[in-house]
Design a protein around this motif. Sequence first.
Motif, PDB file in Angstrom:
ATOM      1  N   SER A   1      -7.013  10.538   0.549  1.00  9.03           N
ATOM      2  CA  SER A   1      -6.762   9.076   1.269  1.00  9.03           C
ATOM      3  C   SER A   1      -7.871   9.370   2.405  1.00  9.03           C
ATOM      4  O   SER A   1      -8.171   8.077   3.308  1.00  9.03           O
ATOM      5  CB  SER A   1      -5.536   8.964   1.656  1.00  9.03           C
ATOM      6  OG  SER A   1      -5.069   9.899   2.438  1.00  9.03           O
ATOM      7  N   LYS A   2      -8.535  10.385   2.708  1.00 11.95           N
ATOM      8  CA  LYS A   2      -9.455  10.383   3.797  1.00 11.95           C
ATOM      9  C   LYS A   2     -10.592   9.481   3.585  1.00 11.95           C
ATOM     10  O   LYS A   2     -11.268   9.432   2.617  1.00 11.95           O
ATOM     11  CB  LYS A   2      -9.799  11.865   3.866  1.00 11.95           C
ATOM     12  CG  LYS A   2     -10.950  12.096   5.315  1.00 11.95           C
ATOM     13  CD  LYS A   2     -11.087  13.600   5.173  1.00 11.95           C
ATOM     14  CE  LYS A   2     -11.962  13.918   6.396  1.00 11.95           C
ATOM     15  NZ  LYS A   2     -12.420  15.271   6.653  1.00 11.95           N
ATOM     16  N   GLY A   3     -10.704   8.775   4.852  1.00 10.72           N
ATOM     17  CA  GLY A   3     -11.685   7.626   4.926  1.00 10.72           C
ATOM     18  C   GLY A   3     -11.768   6.600   3.685  1.00 10.72           C
ATOM     19  O   GLY A   3     -12.675   5.787   3.607  1.00 10.72           O
ATOM     20  N   ARG A   4     -10.496   6.379   3.150  1.00  7.59           N
ATOM     21  CA  ARG A   4     -10.306   5.343   2.122  1.00  7.59           C
ATOM     22  C   ARG A   4      -8.923   4.344   2.580  1.00  7.59           C
ATOM     23  O   ARG A   4      -8.263   4.735   3.204  1.00  7.59           O
ATOM     24  CB  ARG A   4      -9.925   5.903   0.828  1.00  7.59           C
ATOM     25  CG  ARG A   4     -11.000   6.708   0.350  1.00  7.59           C
ATOM     26  CD  ARG A   4     -10.339   7.482  -0.967  1.00  7.59           C
ATOM     27  NE  ARG A   4     -11.308   8.601  -1.471  1.00  7.59           N
ATOM     28  CZ  ARG A   4     -12.162   8.649  -2.275  1.00  7.59           C
ATOM     29  NH1 ARG A   4     -12.526   7.338  -2.589  1.00  7.59           N
ATOM     30  NH2 ARG A   4     -12.733   9.680  -2.723  1.00  7.59           N
ATOM     31  N   GLU A   5      -9.030   3.180   2.156  1.00 11.92           N
ATOM     32  CA  GLU A   5      -8.226   2.072   2.443  1.00 11.92           C
ATOM     33  C   GLU A   5      -7.599   1.498   1.338  1.00 11.92           C
ATOM     34  O   GLU A   5      -8.018   1.125   0.551  1.00 11.92           O
ATOM     35  CB  GLU A   5      -8.897   1.281   3.422  1.00 11.92           C
ATOM     36  CG  GLU A   5      -7.866   0.044   3.966  1.00 11.92           C
ATOM     37  CD  GLU A   5      -8.657  -1.029   4.658  1.00 11.92           C
ATOM     38  OE1 GLU A   5      -7.889  -2.246   4.636  1.00 11.92           O
ATOM     39  OE2 GLU A   5      -9.987  -1.007   4.829  1.00 11.92           O
ATOM     40  N   SER A   6      -6.122   1.718   1.402  1.00 12.46           N
ATOM     41  CA  SER A   6      -5.220   1.195   0.713  1.00 12.46           C
ATOM     42  C   SER A   6      -5.239  -0.453   0.954  1.00 12.46           C
ATOM     43  O   SER A   6      -4.952  -0.466   2.149  1.00 12.46           O
ATOM     44  CB  SER A   6      -3.944   1.870   0.283  1.00 12.46           C
ATOM     45  OG  SER A   6      -4.168   3.021  -0.401  1.00 12.46           O
ATOM     46  N   THR A   7      -4.820  -1.156   0.059  1.00 14.01           N
ATOM     47  CA  THR A   7      -4.544  -2.740   0.372  1.00 14.01           C
ATOM     48  C   THR A   7      -3.070  -3.464  -0.100  1.00 14.01           C
ATOM     49  O   THR A   7      -3.022  -4.326  -0.004  1.00 14.01           O
ATOM     50  CB  THR A   7      -5.756  -3.552  -0.474  1.00 14.01           C
ATOM     51  OG1 THR A   7      -5.926  -3.366  -1.817  1.00 14.01           O
ATOM     52  CG2 THR A   7      -6.988  -2.980   0.236  1.00 14.01           C
ATOM     53  N   ILE A   8      -2.278  -2.447  -0.888  1.00 16.67           N
ATOM     54  CA  ILE A   8      -1.092  -2.891  -1.308  1.00 16.67           C
ATOM     55  C   ILE A   8      -0.179  -3.068  -0.082  1.00 16.67           C
ATOM     56  O   ILE A   8      -0.045  -2.351   0.721  1.00 16.67           O
ATOM     57  CB  ILE A   8      -0.529  -1.830  -2.196  1.00 16.67           C
ATOM     58  CG1 ILE A   8       0.678  -2.270  -2.950  1.00 16.67           C
ATOM     59  CG2 ILE A   8      -0.141  -0.508  -1.634  1.00 16.67           C
ATOM     60  CD1 ILE A   8       1.058  -1.589  -4.420  1.00 16.67           C
ATOM     61  N   THR A   9       0.573  -3.989  -0.409  1.00 15.57           N
ATOM     62  CA  THR A   9       1.618  -4.373   0.670  1.00 15.57           C
ATOM     63  C   THR A   9       3.052  -3.649   0.225  1.00 15.57           C
ATOM     64  O   THR A   9       2.988  -3.023  -0.778  1.00 15.57           O
ATOM     65  CB  THR A   9       2.168  -5.939   0.530  1.00 15.57           C
ATOM     66  OG1 THR A   9       2.714  -6.194  -0.525  1.00 15.57           O
ATOM     67  CG2 THR A   9       0.782  -6.627   0.905  1.00 15.57           C
ATOM     68  N   LYS A  10       3.975  -3.432   1.422  1.00 15.20           N
ATOM     69  CA  LYS A  10       5.208  -2.807   1.184  1.00 15.20           C
ATOM     70  C   LYS A  10       6.041  -3.529  -0.081  1.00 15.20           C
ATOM     71  O   LYS A  10       6.448  -2.669  -0.940  1.00 15.20           O
ATOM     72  CB  LYS A  10       5.977  -3.086   2.343  1.00 15.20           C
ATOM     73  CG  LYS A  10       7.531  -2.355   2.417  1.00 15.20           C
ATOM     74  CD  LYS A  10       8.224  -2.582   3.546  1.00 15.20           C
ATOM     75  CE  LYS A  10       9.769  -2.348   3.407  1.00 15.20           C
ATOM     76  NZ  LYS A  10      10.605  -2.782   4.462  1.00 15.20           N
ATOM     77  N   GLU A  11       6.202  -4.803  -0.113  1.00 14.81           N
ATOM     78  CA  GLU A  11       6.807  -5.390  -0.957  1.00 14.81           C
ATOM     79  C   GLU A  11       5.984  -5.271  -2.546  1.00 14.81           C
ATOM     80  O   GLU A  11       6.776  -4.872  -3.483  1.00 14.81           O
ATOM     81  CB  GLU A  11       6.755  -7.179  -0.840  1.00 14.81           C
ATOM     82  CG  GLU A  11       7.673  -7.690   0.569  1.00 14.81           C
ATOM     83  CD  GLU A  11       6.872  -7.177   1.556  1.00 14.81           C
ATOM     84  OE1 GLU A  11       7.553  -6.925   2.597  1.00 14.81           O
ATOM     85  OE2 GLU A  11       5.670  -6.919   1.486  1.00 14.81           O
ATOM     86  N   GLU A  12       4.724  -5.279  -2.693  1.00 18.52           N
ATOM     87  CA  GLU A  12       3.968  -5.093  -3.995  1.00 18.52           C
ATOM     88  C   GLU A  12       4.420  -3.621  -4.307  1.00 18.52           C
ATOM     89  O   GLU A  12       4.742  -3.252  -5.241  1.00 18.52           O
ATOM     90  CB  GLU A  12       2.569  -5.238  -3.751  1.00 18.52           C
ATOM     91  CG  GLU A  12       2.155  -6.715  -3.693  1.00 18.52           C
ATOM     92  CD  GLU A  12       0.742  -6.640  -3.063  1.00 18.52           C
ATOM     93  OE1 GLU A  12       0.029  -7.788  -3.789  1.00 18.52           O
ATOM     94  OE2 GLU A  12       0.090  -5.839  -2.534  1.00 18.52           O
ATOM     95  N   PHE A  13       4.512  -2.738  -3.383  1.00 21.44           N
ATOM     96  CA  PHE A  13       4.651  -1.153  -3.561  1.00 21.44           C
ATOM     97  C   PHE A  13       5.891  -0.955  -4.234  1.00 21.44           C
ATOM     98  O   PHE A  13       6.145  -0.341  -5.250  1.00 21.44           O
ATOM     99  CB  PHE A  13       4.544  -0.371  -2.426  1.00 21.44           C
ATOM    100  CG  PHE A  13       4.401   1.026  -2.885  1.00 21.44           C
ATOM    101  CD1 PHE A  13       3.313   1.819  -3.120  1.00 21.44           C
ATOM    102  CD2 PHE A  13       5.439   1.816  -2.741  1.00 21.44           C
ATOM    103  CE1 PHE A  13       3.283   3.191  -3.596  1.00 21.44           C
ATOM    104  CE2 PHE A  13       5.891   3.496  -2.994  1.00 21.44           C
ATOM    105  CZ  PHE A  13       4.506   3.856  -3.453  1.00 21.44           C
ATOM    106  N   LEU A  14       7.000  -1.548  -3.609  1.00 21.15           N
ATOM    107  CA  LEU A  14       8.123  -1.443  -4.132  1.00 21.15           C
ATOM    108  C   LEU A  14       8.363  -2.229  -5.724  1.00 21.15           C
ATOM    109  O   LEU A  14       9.326  -1.677  -6.363  1.00 21.15           O
ATOM    110  CB  LEU A  14       9.329  -2.189  -3.359  1.00 21.15           C
ATOM    111  CG  LEU A  14       9.408  -1.546  -1.857  1.00 21.15           C
ATOM    112  CD1 LEU A  14      10.356  -2.359  -0.769  1.00 21.15           C
ATOM    113  CD2 LEU A  14      10.090  -0.207  -1.802  1.00 21.15           C
TER     114      LEU A  14
END
Length: 298
Positions: free
Chosen positions: A196-209
């Motif tokens: 994950s170094k230098g990278r950005e996730s865009t998923i929300t908490k609700e989406e992840f669950l």
Amino acid sequence: MRRVGSSMKTSMQAFGTSERVGHDSSQFYDRKMYNKSKEHLLNAQEVECPDNVVNKIYNKSSVDMAEIPDNSIHMMITSPPYNVGKDYDEDLTEQEYHDLLYTVWKDVYRVLSPGGRACINIANIGRKPYIPLNSMISRQMTDIGYLMRGEIIWNKSASAGTSCAWGSWKSASNPVLRDTHEYILIFSKGQYSRSSKGRESTITKEEFLEYTKSIWSFPAESAKRVKHPAPFPVELPRRLIQLYTYLNDIVLDPFMGSGSAAVAAIRHKRRYVGYDISQEYVATAEQRIFGENEPLLV
């Protein structure tokens, strides 16, 4: 259970455990069943895919994706042809169909970066006999060297309609099951994790669950609306992209069809590469990408 530092850490017990935070699963994965399923370190590093290769759909077969460098793609999402007589299908023997898919999956393995993910949407076909394509593809992928991560059941019952393919109506003579689901098979190349170094996730908490559940429910796509006989809805690649990729990652679809994977990639600020042998479907996909999403193509 055992205590690690100041916190409790669960481990395998005869009757399981209800806790999973900080769970030590090493005893489970050291069992003989998992001897052939270990992560294997790849003697390769991720490389940059040239700008002149990405955000394009190539009108050619994906059996040889020579345009794409080794270890440069972050994710593959596709739904392969089912060899059942659709407009784009050839009438292949079982072995010819097997060989076609195997060749494509092998080249996908080449272009995926270490830890890159491969997601395949597939349905089983036929009734006399019933042909489990999901099993065939899972065997192909593991034979090539992919690590299987799991499978998602796509519940399409909300848009399944009232099919009359029931076989012997209200009789045990020959009742026929009506499939209202498809599979999404999930694999990785070489290792399960990506840095994950230098990278950005865009998923929300609700989406992840929601998206980490193994059953997804959303309607199928209208073939008439997108001008393709068997499109998958944008919602399918959208969820996979949010769950398994970072911002600006590259998504490959070797059977691009109506372009759903590319549309989802652009909407979520990822890049795409696609292949399709039909010039008509390449044009359809590009119309969807540039028509529906032109403001996002920056």
